[in-house]
Scaffold this motif. Structure first.
Motif, PDB file in Angstrom:
ATOM      1  N   GLY A 113       1.369  12.347  -7.974  1.00 55.00           N
ATOM      2  CA  GLY A 113       0.495  12.679  -9.092  1.00 55.00           C
ATOM      3  C   GLY A 113       0.208  11.544 -10.043  1.00 55.00           C
ATOM      4  N   GLY A 114       0.602  10.355  -9.688  1.00 53.66           N
ATOM      5  CA  GLY A 114       0.354   9.213 -10.555  1.00 53.66           C
ATOM      6  C   GLY A 114      -1.118   8.820 -10.569  1.00 53.66           C
ATOM      7  N   SER A 115      -1.590   8.407 -11.721  1.00 55.80           N
ATOM      8  CA  SER A 115      -2.987   7.993 -11.853  1.00 55.80           C
ATOM      9  C   SER A 115      -3.144   6.535 -11.430  1.00 55.80           C
ATOM     10  N   SER A 116      -4.388   6.066 -11.413  1.00 53.54           N
ATOM     11  CA  SER A 116      -4.640   4.659 -11.100  1.00 53.54           C
ATOM     12  C   SER A 116      -3.952   3.747 -12.114  1.00 53.54           C
ATOM     13  N   TRP A 117      -3.900   4.194 -13.365  1.00 53.60           N
ATOM     14  CA  TRP A 117      -3.227   3.415 -14.403  1.00 53.60           C
ATOM     15  C   TRP A 117      -1.727   3.324 -14.121  1.00 53.60           C
ATOM     16  N   THR A 118      -1.134   4.416 -13.642  1.00 50.59           N
ATOM     17  CA  THR A 118       0.286   4.411 -13.299  1.00 50.59           C
ATOM     18  C   THR A 118       0.565   3.472 -12.134  1.00 50.59           C
ATOM     19  N   VAL A 119      -0.301   3.490 -11.134  1.00 50.66           N
ATOM     20  CA  VAL A 119      -0.155   2.585  -9.987  1.00 50.66           C
ATOM     21  C   VAL A 119      -0.238   1.141 -10.449  1.00 50.66           C
ATOM     22  N   LEU A 120      -1.195   0.883 -11.334  1.00 48.04           N
ATOM     23  CA  LEU A 120      -1.335  -0.476 -11.853  1.00 48.04           C
ATOM     24  C   LEU A 120      -0.088  -0.903 -12.607  1.00 48.04           C
ATOM     25  N   ARG A 121       0.425  -0.025 -13.448  1.00 46.80           N
ATOM     26  CA  ARG A 121       1.540  -0.373 -14.332  1.00 46.80           C
ATOM     27  C   ARG A 121       2.866  -0.471 -13.583  1.00 46.80           C
ATOM     28  N   LYS A 122       3.098   0.434 -12.618  1.00 51.06           N
ATOM     29  CA  LYS A 122       4.411   0.504 -11.977  1.00 51.06           C
ATOM     30  C   LYS A 122       4.483  -0.220 -10.636  1.00 51.06           C
ATOM     31  N   VAL A 123       3.344  -0.505 -10.028  1.00 53.35           N
ATOM     32  CA  VAL A 123       3.353  -1.127  -8.695  1.00 53.35           C
ATOM     33  C   VAL A 123       2.622  -2.462  -8.691  1.00 53.35           C
ATOM     34  N   ALA A 124       1.349  -2.442  -9.095  1.00 50.58           N
ATOM     35  CA  ALA A 124       0.522  -3.642  -8.942  1.00 50.58           C
ATOM     36  C   ALA A 124       0.974  -4.783  -9.837  1.00 50.58           C
ATOM     37  N   LEU A 125       1.222  -4.488 -11.114  1.00 47.41           N
ATOM     38  CA  LEU A 125       1.613  -5.561 -12.033  1.00 47.41           C
ATOM     39  C   LEU A 125       2.953  -6.201 -11.669  1.00 47.41           C
ATOM     40  N   PRO A 126       4.006  -5.415 -11.386  1.00 39.70           N
ATOM     41  CA  PRO A 126       5.254  -6.070 -10.962  1.00 39.70           C
ATOM     42  C   PRO A 126       5.091  -6.888  -9.679  1.00 39.70           C
ATOM     43  N   SER A 127       4.312  -6.381  -8.724  1.00 37.46           N
ATOM     44  CA  SER A 127       4.114  -7.119  -7.477  1.00 37.46           C
ATOM     45  C   SER A 127       3.302  -8.391  -7.685  1.00 37.46           C
ATOM     46  N   ALA A 128       2.470  -8.390  -8.720  1.00 35.17           N
ATOM     47  CA  ALA A 128       1.597  -9.543  -8.977  1.00 35.17           C
ATOM     48  C   ALA A 128       2.255 -10.603  -9.846  1.00 35.17           C
ATOM     49  N   LEU A 129       3.552 -10.429 -10.176  1.00 28.99           N
ATOM     50  CA  LEU A 129       4.208 -11.395 -11.053  1.00 28.99           C
ATOM     51  C   LEU A 129       4.126 -12.839 -10.533  1.00 28.99           C
ATOM     52  N   PRO A 130       4.389 -13.092  -9.230  1.00 32.95           N
ATOM     53  CA  PRO A 130       4.243 -14.480  -8.764  1.00 32.95           C
ATOM     54  C   PRO A 130       2.837 -15.033  -8.964  1.00 32.95           C
ATOM     55  N   SER A 131       1.818 -14.211  -8.716  1.00 33.61           N
ATOM     56  CA  SER A 131       0.439 -14.663  -8.905  1.00 33.61           C
ATOM     57  C   SER A 131       0.133 -14.879 -10.380  1.00 33.61           C
ATOM     58  N   LEU A 132       0.677 -14.028 -11.234  1.00 35.41           N
ATOM     59  CA  LEU A 132       0.464 -14.183 -12.668  1.00 35.41           C
ATOM     60  C   LEU A 132       1.077 -15.486 -13.165  1.00 35.41           C
ATOM     61  N   LEU A 133       2.287 -15.785 -12.709  1.00 34.40           N
ATOM     62  CA  LEU A 133       2.933 -17.027 -13.118  1.00 34.40           C
ATOM     63  C   LEU A 133       2.207 -18.241 -12.546  1.00 34.40           C
ATOM     64  N   ALA A 140       0.825  -1.213   0.000  1.00 38.04           N
ATOM     65  CA  ALA A 140       0.000   0.000   0.000  1.00 38.04           C
ATOM     66  C   ALA A 140       0.859   1.262   0.000  1.00 38.04           C
ATOM     67  N   HIS A 141       1.997   1.228   0.693  1.00 39.01           N
ATOM     68  CA  HIS A 141       2.817   2.447   0.771  1.00 39.01           C
ATOM     69  C   HIS A 141       3.409   2.807  -0.580  1.00 39.01           C
ATOM     70  N   MET A 142       3.687   1.793  -1.430  1.00 37.66           N
ATOM     71  CA  MET A 142       4.212   2.088  -2.757  1.00 37.66           C
ATOM     72  C   MET A 142       3.130   2.708  -3.631  1.00 37.66           C
ATOM     73  N   SER A 143       1.911   2.180  -3.523  1.00 38.41           N
ATOM     74  CA  SER A 143       0.795   2.762  -4.280  1.00 38.41           C
ATOM     75  C   SER A 143       0.526   4.192  -3.831  1.00 38.41           C
ATOM     76  N   ASP A 144       0.590   4.416  -2.519  1.00 42.42           N
ATOM     77  CA  ASP A 144       0.359   5.768  -1.998  1.00 42.42           C
ATOM     78  C   ASP A 144       1.444   6.731  -2.472  1.00 42.42           C
ATOM     79  N   LEU A 145       2.685   6.239  -2.537  1.00 36.34           N
ATOM     80  CA  LEU A 145       3.784   7.104  -2.988  1.00 36.34           C
ATOM     81  C   LEU A 145       3.571   7.555  -4.420  1.00 36.34           C
ATOM     82  N   VAL A 146       3.171   6.637  -5.288  1.00 34.30           N
ATOM     83  CA  VAL A 146       2.910   7.011  -6.680  1.00 34.30           C
ATOM     84  C   VAL A 146       1.759   8.004  -6.760  1.00 34.30           C
ATOM     85  N   SER A 147       0.734   7.788  -5.958  1.00 38.02           N
ATOM     86  CA  SER A 147      -0.419   8.697  -5.974  1.00 38.02           C
ATOM     87  C   SER A 147      -0.040  10.082  -5.476  1.00 38.02           C
ATOM     88  N   VAL A 148       0.797  10.150  -4.430  1.00 33.33           N
ATOM     89  CA  VAL A 148       1.214  11.438  -3.877  1.00 33.33           C
ATOM     90  C   VAL A 148       1.960  12.262  -4.915  1.00 33.33           C
TER      91      VAL A 148
END
Length: 285
Positions: free
Chosen positions: A188-208, A178-186
């Protein structure tokens, strides 16, 4: 002096990373081979044991030795192998279609859920409702809509892959720190930026993990599509084998597709372990 020390440290770190990757790869290969051998042994024991315990008529129930003879020792073994493995390649091609269709839709829908909680609350219950409907019950409607064609393979196979993959990927996207998502938002990052730069890399184990569990599901979906709709492949041959009382061919086909599913599952597991080791996520497998 400090530059030389830094260069030495970088080289040492790189060598350590390569050793970790090789070690993880070797462990994954060993684990995959052990899993494959033990699973195959368990299947053979259950197969032969069930035929013996339930006293299945040998004319109908064929054991491992019967399958081996059918594929490798009888006079027509070469023709038998050509027929069974030819059908196997068709089924694997159909499975690849369902695998890609289901996984792509799962990733897109999971990303949409991550971007919009309202969409998730509206669609997730519908997805779970559809998941509870047996595929055989939906098959006639799907066939009426898409006919007995390539699209039906993609839809039937994709449905089998979609729901387990969707749940796994959606959970992985939500597990981002959550702190990484909050940092991107602080900043000025959009929800799309959070998804692209934080959520997707963190979800790599789940994706695999979703890719791995989708492999046997895709094969199951391909067999269902062949059996219920389009014919061809191993699934389409089942009905003909039963009608013609070709039980050796039937059991051989089942054995071959089962072994293929085990091999593909373990190959994906090995690739998953190596990739996570390269990404420094081995401890999250």
């Amino acid at each position: 002096m400090s530059a030389a020390v830094s260069a030495t440290s970088i080289v040492s770190a790189s060598a350590t990373a390569r050793r970790r990757t090789r070690s993880a790869g070797l462990r994954a290969v060993g684990s995959g081979l052990m899993t494959f051998v033990l699973t195959l042994a368990a299947v053979l024991v259950l197969w032969a044991g069930s035929l013996w315990i339930f006293r299945v008529n040998p004319y109908v129930g064929k054991g491992p030795l019967d399958v081996w003879n059918y594929l490798f020792t009888v006079p027509a073994a070469e023709a038998n192998r050509a027929a069974v493995f030819g059908q196997l390649w068709v089924s694997l091609g159909h499975a690849a279609v369902g695998f890609v269709a289901g996984l792509v839709v799962a990733v897109l829908v999971a990303a949409l859920f991550q971007l919009s909680a309202g969409v998730e609350h509206a669609l997730m219950p519908l997805a779970m409702l559809l998941r509870s409907v047996p595929l055989i019950a939906m098959a006639p409607v799907i066939i009426l809509i898409f006919a007995r064609d390539f699209a039906t393979i993609a839809v039937l196979g994709g449905i089998v892959v979609l729901f387990p993959a969707l749940v796994t990927i959606a959970f992985g996207l939500k597990s981002a720190p959550a702190h990484m998502s909050d940092l991107v938002s602080v900043y000025g990052g959009s929800s799309w930026t959070v998804l692209r730069k934080v959520a997707l890399p963190s979800a790599l184990p789940s994706l695999l993990a979703a890719v791995r569990i989708s492999v046997p599901g895709a094969i199951t979906g391909a067999l269902l599509a062949e059996w219920l709709a389009v014919g061809g492949g191993i699934g389409g041959a089942f009905g003909g084998y039963i009608a013609a009382a070709q039980f050796s061919a039937l059991w051989s086909s089942v054995a071959v597709i089962t072994v293929a599913a085990l091999i593909l599952y373990n190959l994906v597991h090995i690739l998953e372990a190596v990739l996570l080791a390269r990404m420094g996520m081995s401890d999250r497998v």
